[in-house]
Motif scaffolding. Structure first.
Motif, PDB file in Angstrom:
ATOM      1  N   ASP A 216       0.934  -0.940  -0.243  1.00  0.00           N
ATOM      2  CA  ASP A 216       0.045   0.013  -0.456  1.00  0.00           C
ATOM      3  C   ASP A 216       1.368   1.274   0.101  1.00  0.00           C
ATOM      4  N   ARG A 218       4.107   1.912  -1.426  1.00  0.00           N
ATOM      5  CA  ARG A 218       4.680   1.740  -2.218  1.00  0.00           C
ATOM      6  C   ARG A 218       3.322   2.793  -3.660  1.00  0.00           C
ATOM      7  N   GLU A 219       2.058   2.158  -3.292  1.00  0.00           N
ATOM      8  CA  GLU A 219       0.867   2.202  -4.557  1.00  0.00           C
ATOM      9  C   GLU A 219       0.645   4.464  -4.081  1.00  0.00           C
ATOM     10  N   TYR A 220       0.687   4.432  -2.875  1.00  0.00           N
ATOM     11  CA  TYR A 220       0.848   5.696  -2.627  1.00  0.00           C
ATOM     12  C   TYR A 220       1.748   6.931  -2.641  1.00  0.00           C
TER      13      TYR A 220
END
Length: 247
Positions: A216, A218-220
């Motif tokens: 998460d 990494r995603e944001y």
């Protein structure tokens, strides 16, 4: 309805059978079964390894259910192929003598079924290796996640302090929409309370509770830059508004 005295006046003289002997014998048998089946319940608890458990054992006469709670027998139920179920042992009322009699005729078969079940498990773990690969450490992943989160937290701390100073309220939020996602930074007296992405049911990048997963973060992490840019645009808009004020 006639009272006892009125009935006696009719000349009725009938003996009523005493049930004490039957009830007493039933209670003796139930106590013996409770003790014996309690041993099965104790062994079942050890086998299943939980505080609560049950097992069903089939016989030629029907189906038996043994249920335990923390190793103590909770109930012993006999469901015959013909006739009504009988709770031989339970925490409620004692069984009917006729049902108990039928159950006890089949009880040795239940014990034999239990013994056969236990025998079927003998050797089931023979040859099973207890040597397993060493689990990989998550220290590196956690350290990288915390490094990114610390940077996000530090930046959000600056934003929270600045907005708090501007708004003058002890509690508040700064929100912005980045690539369709709603970002919300909540502060409390200038300190970060949380950073949430995706509305009320969204993901908490920062909170007072557990940290998000590395995936998460990494995603944001990259969209967070858009959130900071939205804040900077907000500040620029304020400065622009202030320049139009004349005294």
């Amino acid at each position: 309805m006639s009272s006892p005295s009125e009935t006696a006046g009719l000349g009725i003289d009938l003996d009523v059978s005493d049930v004490e002997a039957v009830a007493g014998r039933r209670d003796e048998l139930v106590a013996e079964v409770r003790d014996h089946a309690g041993g099965i319940a104790y062994r079942l608890a050890k086998l299943q390894g939980g505080d609560y458990g049950r097992t069903e054992l089939s016989t030629a006469g029907g189906e038996w259910t043994v249920k335990h709670e923390a190793g103590e027998l909770e109930f012993l139920l006999f469901s015959p192929k013909r006739g009504s179920d009988t709770y031989v042992v339970s925490t409620k009322q004692p069984p009917e003598p006729s049902g108990l009699s039928a159950a006890l005729e089949d009880y040795p078969n239940m014990v034999a079924a239990w013994n056969a079940y236990v025998d079927s498990l003998s050797g089931v773990l023979d040859g099973v290796s207890a040597e397993f690969p060493e689990p990989a450490s998550t220290d590196g992943v956690v350290a990288e996640r915390d490094r990114v989160l610390d940077s996000i937290r530090e930046t959000c701390g600056v934003i929270a302090g600045e907005v708090y100073r501007y708004e003058g309220d002890d509690y508040g939020t700064f929100t912005a929409r980045v690539d369709g996602d709603r970002w919300e930074l909540k502060w409390e007296e200038g300190a970060v309370s949380y950073l949430r992405v995706g509305g009320s049911g969204g993901l908490y990048l920062l909170s007072q509770y557990e940290a998000p997963s590395a995936a998460d973060v990494r995603e944001y992490a990259e969209p967070f830059a858009g959130f900071v840019e939205a804040y900077n645009e907000f500040v620029e808009g304020l400065e622009s508004d202030l320049t139009t004020v004349s005294v």
